[in-house]
Every structure is written in C-alpha cells, then in structure tokens.
Scaffold this motif. Sequence first.
Motif, PDB file in Angstrom:
ATOM      1  N   THR A 249      21.946  12.843-164.404  1.00  0.00           N
ATOM      2  CA  THR A 249      22.951  13.534-165.238  1.00  0.00           C
ATOM      3  C   THR A 249      22.330  14.124-166.509  1.00  0.00           C
ATOM      4  OG1 THR A 249      23.517  11.343-166.012  1.00  0.00           O
ATOM      5  CG2 THR A 249      25.044  12.346-164.470  1.00  0.00           C
ATOM      6  N   GLY A 250      21.255  13.493-166.989  1.00  0.00           N
ATOM      7  CA  GLY A 250      20.639  13.985-168.223  1.00  0.00           C
ATOM      8  C   GLY A 250      19.701  15.172-168.030  1.00  0.00           C
ATOM      9  N   TRP A 251      19.403  15.493-166.791  1.00  0.00           N
ATOM     10  CA  TRP A 251      18.455  16.589-166.565  1.00  0.00           C
ATOM     11  C   TRP A 251      19.130  17.950-166.581  1.00  0.00           C
ATOM     12  CZ3 TRP A 251      14.266  15.309-162.350  1.00  0.00           C
ATOM     13  CH2 TRP A 251      13.616  14.123-162.711  1.00  0.00           C
ATOM     14  N   ARG A 252      20.438  17.961-166.372  1.00  0.00           N
ATOM     15  CA  ARG A 252      21.246  19.163-166.349  1.00  0.00           C
ATOM     16  C   ARG A 252      20.770  20.158-165.305  1.00  0.00           C
ATOM     17  NH1 ARG A 252      24.538  17.432-166.565  1.00  0.00           N
ATOM     18  NH2 ARG A 252      26.038  18.846-167.497  1.00  0.00           N
ATOM     19  N   MET A 253      21.057  19.857-164.070  1.00  0.00           N
ATOM     20  CA  MET A 253      20.651  20.701-162.947  1.00  0.00           C
ATOM     21  C   MET A 253      21.827  20.898-161.994  1.00  0.00           C
ATOM     22  SD  MET A 253      17.241  21.567-162.355  1.00  0.00           S
ATOM     23  CE  MET A 253      17.551  22.596-163.769  1.00  0.00           C
ATOM     24  N   GLY A 254      22.275  22.127-161.865  1.00  0.00           N
ATOM     25  CA  GLY A 254      23.375  22.426-160.956  1.00  0.00           C
ATOM     26  C   GLY A 254      22.999  23.499-159.951  1.00  0.00           C
ATOM     27  N   ILE A 255      23.972  23.803-159.085  1.00  0.00           N
ATOM     28  CA  ILE A 255      23.741  24.785-158.018  1.00  0.00           C
ATOM     29  C   ILE A 255      24.982  25.661-157.885  1.00  0.00           C
ATOM     30  CG2 ILE A 255      23.344  25.076-155.530  1.00  0.00           C
ATOM     31  CD1 ILE A 255      22.342  22.127-155.477  1.00  0.00           C
ATOM     32  N   ALA A 256      24.780  26.966-157.715  1.00  0.00           N
ATOM     33  CA  ALA A 256      25.876  27.846-157.288  1.00  0.00           C
ATOM     34  C   ALA A 256      25.448  28.479-155.971  1.00  0.00           C
ATOM     35  CB  ALA A 256      26.143  28.919-158.327  1.00  0.00           C
ATOM     36  N   ILE A 257      26.362  28.485-155.005  1.00  0.00           N
ATOM     37  CA  ILE A 257      26.084  29.080-153.696  1.00  0.00           C
ATOM     38  C   ILE A 257      27.118  30.187-153.468  1.00  0.00           C
ATOM     39  CG2 ILE A 257      25.949  28.634-151.198  1.00  0.00           C
ATOM     40  CD1 ILE A 257      25.144  25.738-151.888  1.00  0.00           C
ATOM     41  N   ALA A 258      26.639  31.377-153.186  1.00  0.00           N
ATOM     42  CA  ALA A 258      27.565  32.508-153.095  1.00  0.00           C
ATOM     43  C   ALA A 258      27.003  33.575-152.177  1.00  0.00           C
ATOM     44  CB  ALA A 258      27.794  33.089-154.495  1.00  0.00           C
ATOM     45  N   ASN A 259      27.859  34.534-151.813  1.00  0.00           N
ATOM     46  CA  ASN A 259      27.347  35.666-151.027  1.00  0.00           C
ATOM     47  C   ASN A 259      26.517  36.575-151.936  1.00  0.00           C
ATOM     48  OD1 ASN A 259      28.946  37.775-152.248  1.00  0.00           O
ATOM     49  ND2 ASN A 259      30.704  37.049-151.063  1.00  0.00           N
ATOM     50  N   GLU A 260      25.824  37.521-151.337  1.00  0.00           N
ATOM     51  CA  GLU A 260      24.850  38.271-152.137  1.00  0.00           C
ATOM     52  C   GLU A 260      25.467  39.076-153.272  1.00  0.00           C
ATOM     53  OE1 GLU A 260      22.324  39.655-148.917  1.00  0.00           O
ATOM     54  OE2 GLU A 260      21.927  37.496-148.796  1.00  0.00           O
ATOM     55  N   ASP A 261      26.648  39.659-153.051  1.00  0.00           N
ATOM     56  CA  ASP A 261      27.296  40.437-154.128  1.00  0.00           C
ATOM     57  C   ASP A 261      27.670  39.541-155.296  1.00  0.00           C
ATOM     58  OD1 ASP A 261      27.087  42.722-152.727  1.00  0.00           O
ATOM     59  OD2 ASP A 261      29.136  42.675-151.922  1.00  0.00           O
ATOM     60  N   ALA A 262      28.324  38.425-154.952  1.00  0.00           N
ATOM     61  CA  ALA A 262      28.759  37.498-156.015  1.00  0.00           C
ATOM     62  C   ALA A 262      27.541  36.930-156.735  1.00  0.00           C
ATOM     63  CB  ALA A 262      29.606  36.378-155.417  1.00  0.00           C
ATOM     64  N   MET A 263      26.470  36.713-155.976  1.00  0.00           N
ATOM     65  CA  MET A 263      25.258  36.151-156.580  1.00  0.00           C
ATOM     66  C   MET A 263      24.681  37.102-157.630  1.00  0.00           C
ATOM     67  SD  MET A 263      23.441  33.595-156.888  1.00  0.00           S
ATOM     68  CE  MET A 263      23.994  32.444-155.659  1.00  0.00           C
ATOM     69  N   GLU A 264      24.752  38.363-157.356  1.00  0.00           N
ATOM     70  CA  GLU A 264      24.240  39.343-158.332  1.00  0.00           C
ATOM     71  C   GLU A 264      24.986  39.194-159.661  1.00  0.00           C
ATOM     72  OE1 GLU A 264      23.357  43.071-156.190  1.00  0.00           O
ATOM     73  OE2 GLU A 264      23.999  44.006-158.076  1.00  0.00           O
ATOM     74  N   ASP A 265      26.306  39.038-159.562  1.00  0.00           N
ATOM     75  CA  ASP A 265      27.115  38.854-160.786  1.00  0.00           C
ATOM     76  C   ASP A 265      26.740  37.556-161.497  1.00  0.00           C
ATOM     77  OD1 ASP A 265      28.559  41.144-160.214  1.00  0.00           O
ATOM     78  OD2 ASP A 265      30.047  40.043-159.029  1.00  0.00           O
ATOM     79  N   LEU A 266      26.598  36.504-160.699  1.00  0.00           N
ATOM     80  CA  LEU A 266      26.325  35.188-161.310  1.00  0.00           C
ATOM     81  C   LEU A 266      24.955  35.158-161.982  1.00  0.00           C
ATOM     82  CD1 LEU A 266      27.845  32.891-158.544  1.00  0.00           C
ATOM     83  CD2 LEU A 266      28.696  33.148-160.884  1.00  0.00           C
ATOM     84  N   VAL A 267      23.987  35.797-161.368  1.00  0.00           N
ATOM     85  CA  VAL A 267      22.642  35.823-161.966  1.00  0.00           C
ATOM     86  C   VAL A 267      22.686  36.607-163.280  1.00  0.00           C
ATOM     87  CG1 VAL A 267      20.252  36.580-161.653  1.00  0.00           C
ATOM     88  CG2 VAL A 267      21.458  35.501-159.757  1.00  0.00           C
ATOM     89  N   LYS A 268      23.443  37.704-163.288  1.00  0.00           N
ATOM     90  CA  LYS A 268      23.589  38.477-164.538  1.00  0.00           C
ATOM     91  C   LYS A 268      24.212  37.596-165.627  1.00  0.00           C
ATOM     92  CE  LYS A 268      26.505  42.259-165.225  1.00  0.00           C
ATOM     93  NZ  LYS A 268      26.990  43.554-164.771  1.00  0.00           N
ATOM     94  N   MET A 269      25.262  36.882-165.242  1.00  0.00           N
ATOM     95  CA  MET A 269      25.927  35.998-166.221  1.00  0.00           C
ATOM     96  C   MET A 269      24.957  34.919-166.708  1.00  0.00           C
ATOM     97  SD  MET A 269      28.596  35.256-167.962  1.00  0.00           S
ATOM     98  CE  MET A 269      29.848  36.329-167.288  1.00  0.00           C
ATOM     99  N   GLN A 270      24.208  34.338-165.782  1.00  0.00           N
ATOM    100  CA  GLN A 270      23.309  33.245-166.180  1.00  0.00           C
ATOM    101  C   GLN A 270      22.193  33.751-167.108  1.00  0.00           C
ATOM    102  OE1 GLN A 270      22.668  29.591-164.185  1.00  0.00           O
ATOM    103  NE2 GLN A 270      20.576  30.100-163.680  1.00  0.00           N
ATOM    104  N   TYR A 271      21.750  34.968-166.864  1.00  0.00           N
ATOM    105  CA  TYR A 271      20.729  35.531-167.758  1.00  0.00           C
ATOM    106  C   TYR A 271      21.261  35.547-169.195  1.00  0.00           C
ATOM    107  CZ  TYR A 271      17.741  38.616-170.289  1.00  0.00           C
ATOM    108  OH  TYR A 271      16.922  39.114-171.261  1.00  0.00           O
ATOM    109  N   HIS A 272      22.513  35.977-169.346  1.00  0.00           N
ATOM    110  CA  HIS A 272      23.072  36.080-170.698  1.00  0.00           C
ATOM    111  C   HIS A 272      23.437  34.716-171.274  1.00  0.00           C
ATOM    112  CE1 HIS A 272      22.806  40.350-170.734  1.00  0.00           C
ATOM    113  NE2 HIS A 272      23.344  40.392-169.537  1.00  0.00           N
TER     114      HIS A 272
END
Length: 375
Positions: free
Chosen positions: A228-251
Amino acid sequence: MRTSHRLDSIPMSGIRKMFDLARPDSINLGLGEPDIEPPAAAVEGMNEAALAGLNRYGPTAGIPALRESVAKRFSGFGDLTAGNVMITPSGSSALLEVAMSFLDPGDEVLIPSPGFVIYGPHAVLAGGKGVEYRLTEGDFQPDIEDIEAKITPRTKMLMVNNPSNPTGGVLEEEPYKALLDLADDRDLMIVADEVYNEFVYEGVHRSFIPRLDRAVVINGFSKTMAVTGWRMGIAIANEDAMEDLVKMQYHLCASPAMPSQYGILKAMPGLDGYLANARTVFKRRRDLISDRINEIPGMCITPPKGAFYAFPSFDCDISSADLAMMLVREGLICTPGSAFGKYGEGHLRFSYAADESKIEAGMDILAATVKKIRR
Ligand SMILES: Cc1ncc(COP(=O)(O)O)c(C=O)c1O
C-alpha cells in the motif's frame, strides 16, 4: 486562501476520522490494507532498481516490461496487449484520472452504496455528481431496478466494485450480465474497480476486461502484493480511452514511480504462489470473524465471498457512527457503515487483514459492547 467550492463540498473520509479517536493500545480492524509482508522479490527488485540509479522520471504509461507482464497476467479475461495497460501512481489516482478524463460538468455517476468512499468525491472533483445506487442486503449485489430508476439524461458513468469494499460482496453472473445489458441499452460507460480481484474465496471473479468497448478496469498492487505504501495502480482500457488516460496521467504526475515498478516486475513470476498463501490466511480469518459475529445476539453476517472486509448488520437502536464511536472508546477501531453511503447505515465494517488473536480480542469487545446496548 479560499478553498474551491468543489473541495469544500466534500467531506474528509469517515475512515480516517476514527483513527484520530483511537487509543494507542486499540485493536485496529479499521484499516483496508493487508498485514502480510510483500513478496521478497518485490522488495529486492525495488532496492536493486534504486541502487542501479533508476530514480528518474520514466515513461508516462509505465515501463513497457511491466505493462506487458500485467497484460499477460489478465489475458485470461480477454485479448490484452501492453497498449491496453497503464501503470498509475495508485488505484485511487487511476480512479480520479478516469473521472477527470471522462466527466463533464453536470454529468452523473452511479455509485454503489454501501461503496468505497472516494467514488462520490471524485465525481464532484471532476465537476460531476455521484448518485448512490443500492446493493441488496446480505449478498450485496447491485440492485438493477434501483439503478434503472436513477438513470437520467445526465448519467454518464456506472461504477462497479467487484469484489466490494466495504461489503466483501462478489458479483454473481446474473447481475453481472444485467449491468452490461443496462450499460449497452442506456449507453453508459462502466468503471470497474477490481482491486480485490485476487481475493475471492468462493465462486469466481467476473472481470469487465472482456468489455473494454464500454468499460475501463481499475486494479492495483496495493492489495495484491501488500504494498500500500508503494502507490502502484493499474488502468486497463481500449486504445482510444488509453490515449486519453495517458494524456491525463502526464499532466497529473508525468510518470509513475520507477523503483516501485521494477520491484513489482520482479515479483510477477512468483505471484500465484504468494497469493495462494495469502488467500488461505484471509479465508481462515474470514471464517473466524463471521463465526464470532454470528454468535453475538443482535449481529448478523453472511460470510463475505471476497476482499477482506466483514460488513455485518446490527439490530440495536443506535447509529453506526455512535456504535463505532463506543467501540473506539472500548479499544476497537472499526468503520461505521454510514461512512460508505446512505445504504451503509445499520452496519459496521471490520477489516480482517489482521491476525487471529486481534480478531478474537476485537470480537470480545464487540460482543461485550453490543450486549451492554441491548440490555
Ligand atoms: C475498492 C477500492 N478501490 C481502490 C482502492 C485504492 O487503492 P490504492 O490507491 O492503494 O491502489 C481501495 C483502497 O482501499 C479500495 O478499497
């Protein structure tokens, strides 16, 4: 400085509040984290990475080898590649990233009640609104009629948590199919929080990975590897949604933590053996806490099939917040059901990610306290 209206309108977590009241010698059945140690390989891998100088920013979506390894691990649920996987700085932040990426102001999010405490606040932080839907009593399945009744033209997202915190409920086949039918009919996006997928003691885990056309699936390593202290999660999505999520994570953060990712990566090959042992331990504790609760007049639980929480109902003329407060004063930390939404009242949540002697001592306090109230 003036707080934003969005932040002002959400409360601090009801779980954290209980800790502020605790005595130093309290028995803590309040925390949602495994008490077991992480896999030794994970700790080694993290140390090695830090010593090898892997202490800088990394790729925004996570290191390719870990994305690939996660895709392989979940490929039993559907056709996944590394391109469907993003490593995030926790399951919590993955959930917020989804809310921030897909909600517009005024959008409504259907959230399970009782349910995990951050879904509603995340909807609000993203400018939307959480609308609670009921889980059925006892087996805690989504009440499909209640969900249908709460859909409006503004409903965009349907949150599902399987297995569930706080109830320990595991989604059965009929409601699983009904949720998907409803999402298809009413064009809803499903956000499936599956961080407890490895902790199912009876039945099977029904993942939403086969339906990435409509679902984003959140998972993480906090519970699976007891980090719990390492802070490691996962998002699994289709390629379009992944593009959005990666953009959000960058910011949000540029990239997830590098040494933690290498640690997780090193432990992936031995994960099944590690988890088999963890499940045996947790199942034994689940049986113990369920038996002890059902021996207490006025308390009742159907043994939960997953996660590591017991969410019994009580039949006493007192609110869950007052009962939890009494218990904290007697030396037992737990969480009032009302912290998990309006349909959580009449329950308490106990985490059984604690050793058996603590569970026994905690249940002694619970039995004595409930007896006093019912006299
Ligand atoms: C249902 C659920 N989802 C997500 C999380 C977030 O976990 P983390 O942010 O540690 O990955 C938790 C943590 O308790 C949880 O119970």
